[in-house]
Write a protein that holds these residues in place. Structure first.
Motif, PDB file in Angstrom:
ATOM      1  N   LYS A  91       0.810  -1.220   0.000  1.00  0.00           N
ATOM      2  CA  LYS A  91       0.000   0.000   0.000  1.00  0.00           C
ATOM      3  C   LYS A  91       0.848   1.278   0.000  1.00  0.00           C
ATOM      4  CE  LYS A  91      -3.665  -2.586   1.881  1.00  0.00           C
ATOM      5  NZ  LYS A  91      -4.577  -2.987   2.820  1.00  0.00           N
ATOM      6  N   PHE A  92       2.175   1.115   0.094  1.00  0.00           N
ATOM      7  CA  PHE A  92       3.093   2.256   0.081  1.00  0.00           C
ATOM      8  C   PHE A  92       3.021   2.953  -1.279  1.00  0.00           C
ATOM      9  CE2 PHE A  92       7.517   3.701  -0.824  1.00  0.00           C
ATOM     10  CZ  PHE A  92       7.584   4.711   0.119  1.00  0.00           C
ATOM     11  N   LYS A  93       2.698   4.233  -1.276  1.00  0.00           N
ATOM     12  CA  LYS A  93       2.573   5.054  -2.486  1.00  0.00           C
ATOM     13  C   LYS A  93       1.637   4.410  -3.515  1.00  0.00           C
ATOM     14  CE  LYS A  93       6.799   7.747  -2.197  1.00  0.00           C
ATOM     15  NZ  LYS A  93       7.898   8.329  -2.967  1.00  0.00           N
ATOM     16  N   ALA A  94       0.505   3.927  -3.029  1.00  0.00           N
ATOM     17  CA  ALA A  94      -0.455   3.217  -3.889  1.00  0.00           C
ATOM     18  C   ALA A  94      -0.942   4.083  -5.049  1.00  0.00           C
ATOM     19  CB  ALA A  94      -1.639   2.731  -3.064  1.00  0.00           C
ATOM     20  N   GLU A  95      -1.149   5.353  -4.810  1.00  0.00           N
ATOM     21  CA  GLU A  95      -1.635   6.234  -5.882  1.00  0.00           C
ATOM     22  C   GLU A  95      -0.611   6.344  -7.013  1.00  0.00           C
ATOM     23  OE1 GLU A  95      -4.695   7.520  -6.309  1.00  0.00           O
ATOM     24  OE2 GLU A  95      -5.176   6.299  -4.557  1.00  0.00           O
ATOM     25  N   LEU A  96       0.649   6.392  -6.648  1.00  0.00           N
ATOM     26  CA  LEU A  96       1.701   6.458  -7.654  1.00  0.00           C
ATOM     27  C   LEU A  96       1.807   5.135  -8.416  1.00  0.00           C
ATOM     28  CD1 LEU A  96       3.970   8.038  -8.959  1.00  0.00           C
ATOM     29  CD2 LEU A  96       5.447   7.371  -7.057  1.00  0.00           C
ATOM     30  N   LYS A  97       1.690   4.021  -7.691  1.00  0.00           N
ATOM     31  CA  LYS A  97       1.730   2.710  -8.352  1.00  0.00           C
ATOM     32  C   LYS A  97       0.580   2.561  -9.341  1.00  0.00           C
ATOM     33  CE  LYS A  97       3.935   0.342  -4.507  1.00  0.00           C
ATOM     34  NZ  LYS A  97       3.754  -0.633  -3.424  1.00  0.00           N
ATOM     35  N   ALA A 160      14.438 -14.091   2.265  1.00  0.00           N
ATOM     36  CA  ALA A 160      14.522 -13.896   0.814  1.00  0.00           C
ATOM     37  C   ALA A 160      13.183 -13.438   0.239  1.00  0.00           C
ATOM     38  CB  ALA A 160      14.968 -15.190   0.134  1.00  0.00           C
ATOM     39  N   ALA A 161      12.084 -14.041   0.707  1.00  0.00           N
ATOM     40  CA  ALA A 161      10.752 -13.640   0.231  1.00  0.00           C
ATOM     41  C   ALA A 161      10.470 -12.191   0.610  1.00  0.00           C
ATOM     42  CB  ALA A 161       9.687 -14.575   0.810  1.00  0.00           C
ATOM     43  N   ASN A 162      10.854 -11.802   1.835  1.00  0.00           N
ATOM     44  CA  ASN A 162      10.693 -10.401   2.241  1.00  0.00           C
ATOM     45  C   ASN A 162      11.507  -9.483   1.355  1.00  0.00           C
ATOM     46  OD1 ASN A 162       8.827 -10.000   4.276  1.00  0.00           O
ATOM     47  ND2 ASN A 162      10.262 -10.464   5.904  1.00  0.00           N
ATOM     48  N   GLY A 163      12.756  -9.831   1.125  1.00  0.00           N
ATOM     49  CA  GLY A 163      13.612  -8.997   0.275  1.00  0.00           C
ATOM     50  C   GLY A 163      13.029  -8.818  -1.109  1.00  0.00           C
ATOM     51  N   ASP A 164      12.530  -9.899  -1.679  1.00  0.00           N
ATOM     52  CA  ASP A 164      11.937  -9.835  -3.013  1.00  0.00           C
ATOM     53  C   ASP A 164      10.688  -8.949  -3.011  1.00  0.00           C
ATOM     54  OD1 ASP A 164      11.506 -10.786  -5.813  1.00  0.00           O
ATOM     55  OD2 ASP A 164       9.700 -11.630  -4.884  1.00  0.00           O
ATOM     56  N   THR A 165       9.808  -9.186  -2.051  1.00  0.00           N
ATOM     57  CA  THR A 165       8.556  -8.418  -1.989  1.00  0.00           C
ATOM     58  C   THR A 165       8.835  -6.949  -1.705  1.00  0.00           C
ATOM     59  OG1 THR A 165       7.357 -10.363  -1.243  1.00  0.00           O
ATOM     60  CG2 THR A 165       6.315  -8.229  -0.845  1.00  0.00           C
ATOM     61  N   TRP A 166       9.671  -6.688  -0.718  1.00  0.00           N
ATOM     62  CA  TRP A 166       9.965  -5.299  -0.379  1.00  0.00           C
ATOM     63  C   TRP A 166      10.628  -4.571  -1.536  1.00  0.00           C
ATOM     64  CZ3 TRP A 166      12.428  -5.863   5.163  1.00  0.00           C
ATOM     65  CH2 TRP A 166      11.479  -6.411   6.026  1.00  0.00           C
ATOM     66  N   ALA A 167      11.555  -5.237  -2.206  1.00  0.00           N
ATOM     67  CA  ALA A 167      12.246  -4.593  -3.330  1.00  0.00           C
ATOM     68  C   ALA A 167      11.273  -4.272  -4.457  1.00  0.00           C
ATOM     69  CB  ALA A 167      13.365  -5.488  -3.837  1.00  0.00           C
ATOM     70  N   SER A 168      10.352  -5.184  -4.739  1.00  0.00           N
ATOM     71  CA  SER A 168       9.422  -4.923  -5.838  1.00  0.00           C
ATOM     72  C   SER A 168       8.402  -3.849  -5.465  1.00  0.00           C
ATOM     73  CB  SER A 168       8.710  -6.213  -6.268  1.00  0.00           C
ATOM     74  OG  SER A 168       7.923  -6.729  -5.230  1.00  0.00           O
ATOM     75  N   GLU A 169       8.017  -3.781  -4.200  1.00  0.00           N
ATOM     76  CA  GLU A 169       7.029  -2.781  -3.793  1.00  0.00           C
ATOM     77  C   GLU A 169       7.644  -1.394  -3.634  1.00  0.00           C
ATOM     78  OE1 GLU A 169       3.941  -3.241  -3.946  1.00  0.00           O
ATOM     79  OE2 GLU A 169       3.805  -5.405  -3.936  1.00  0.00           O
ATOM     80  N   VAL A 170       8.811  -1.311  -3.039  1.00  0.00           N
ATOM     81  CA  VAL A 170       9.458  -0.011  -2.819  1.00  0.00           C
ATOM     82  C   VAL A 170      10.258   0.399  -4.050  1.00  0.00           C
ATOM     83  CG1 VAL A 170      11.118   1.242  -1.394  1.00  0.00           C
ATOM     84  CG2 VAL A 170       9.531  -0.344  -0.325  1.00  0.00           C
ATOM     85  N   GLY A 171      10.933  -0.562  -4.667  1.00  0.00           N
ATOM     86  CA  GLY A 171      11.760  -0.256  -5.825  1.00  0.00           C
ATOM     87  C   GLY A 171      10.977   0.298  -6.997  1.00  0.00           C
ATOM     88  N   LEU A 172       9.727  -0.129  -7.108  1.00  0.00           N
ATOM     89  CA  LEU A 172       8.870   0.340  -8.196  1.00  0.00           C
ATOM     90  C   LEU A 172       8.683   1.853  -8.149  1.00  0.00           C
ATOM     91  CD1 LEU A 172       6.945  -0.443 -10.538  1.00  0.00           C
ATOM     92  CD2 LEU A 172       5.138  -0.580  -8.830  1.00  0.00           C
ATOM     93  N   VAL A 173       8.590   2.400  -6.948  1.00  0.00           N
ATOM     94  CA  VAL A 173       8.296   3.831  -6.818  1.00  0.00           C
ATOM     95  C   VAL A 173       9.476   4.639  -6.290  1.00  0.00           C
ATOM     96  CG1 VAL A 173       5.819   3.504  -6.584  1.00  0.00           C
ATOM     97  CG2 VAL A 173       7.252   3.433  -4.545  1.00  0.00           C
ATOM     98  N   ALA A 174      10.611   3.981  -6.037  1.00  0.00           N
ATOM     99  CA  ALA A 174      11.783   4.700  -5.526  1.00  0.00           C
ATOM    100  C   ALA A 174      12.292   5.671  -6.584  1.00  0.00           C
ATOM    101  CB  ALA A 174      12.883   3.719  -5.149  1.00  0.00           C
TER     102      ALA A 174
END
Length: 191
Positions: A91-97, A160-174
């Motif tokens: 849900k982080f920066k959902a509007e931007l996503k 590893a699952a956390n790293g993958d999920t966090w990277a895809s969720e935050v990295g998308l809008v970083a």
């Protein structure tokens, strides 16, 4: 028709049942199981209502959550940390996503394939641990047993699952501004 696909998920979920049924269940197992049913149902229902899970995803999350909590409180807490942190980051920066993702779904809407895809290895490890050891004990330094190896593998899997999920969720809008400019038209270069 989605029925054959759902039946396939049920067949996969039922694979470990003969092994589990051959093991004597203790009072501690019943207590963890009851706690697991209540908590897993509550979180699956919450995920469904907040649109972070589809109906099939909620059913899969219930199975995964229940099995993790039933096998060990340590497995359950690890799984909860993964689920809650990943849900929050979805849900982080959902509007931007919503502006930059073609297949954006409100709240994430994880389906059963996504739930099992990100948790199945951990669920199998927790069931193996429960069948073999049935002791809710911590990892101990210098303990080279299979029990500690399974616990470490479980933690490593979810790291590893956390790293993958966090990277895809935050990295998308970083580094993306709240008003991204449209991509320029492609230019044909002839050399």
């Amino acid at each position: 028709n989605d029925l054959p696909r759902r039946a396939h998920y049920l067949q996969i979920a039922a694979l470990p049942l003969p092994v589990i049924m051959a093991v004597t269940i203790t009072t501690a197992d019943y207590i963890r199981g009851a706690f697991g049913v209540v908590l897993a149902f509550g979180l699956a229902y919450r995920g469904l209502k907040k649109k972070s899970l589809s109906p099939a995803g909620a059913a899969a999350a219930f199975l995964v959550g229940f099995s993790g909590l039933w096998c060990s409180y340590r497995f359950g807490v690890t799984l909860l940390a993964f689920y809650l942190s990943s849900t929050r980051l979805t849900k982080f920066k959902a509007e931007l996503k919503k502006k930059i993702e073609d297949d954006y779904k409100e709240g994430g809407q994880r389906d059963a394939v996504q739930v099992f895809g990100s948790t199945l290895t951990g669920s199998i490890l927790s069931l193996i641990y429960w069948v073999l050891y049935r002791v809710d004990a911590p990892i101990t330094a210098g303990d080279p047993t299979l029990r500690s190896a399974i616990l470490c593998a479980y933690l490593g899997f979810f790291a590893a699952a956390n790293g993958d999920t966090w990277a895809s969720e935050v990295g998308l809008v970083a580094g993306v501004s709240d008003n991204p400019s449209p991509a320029p038209d492609p230019v044909l270069v002839i050399a």
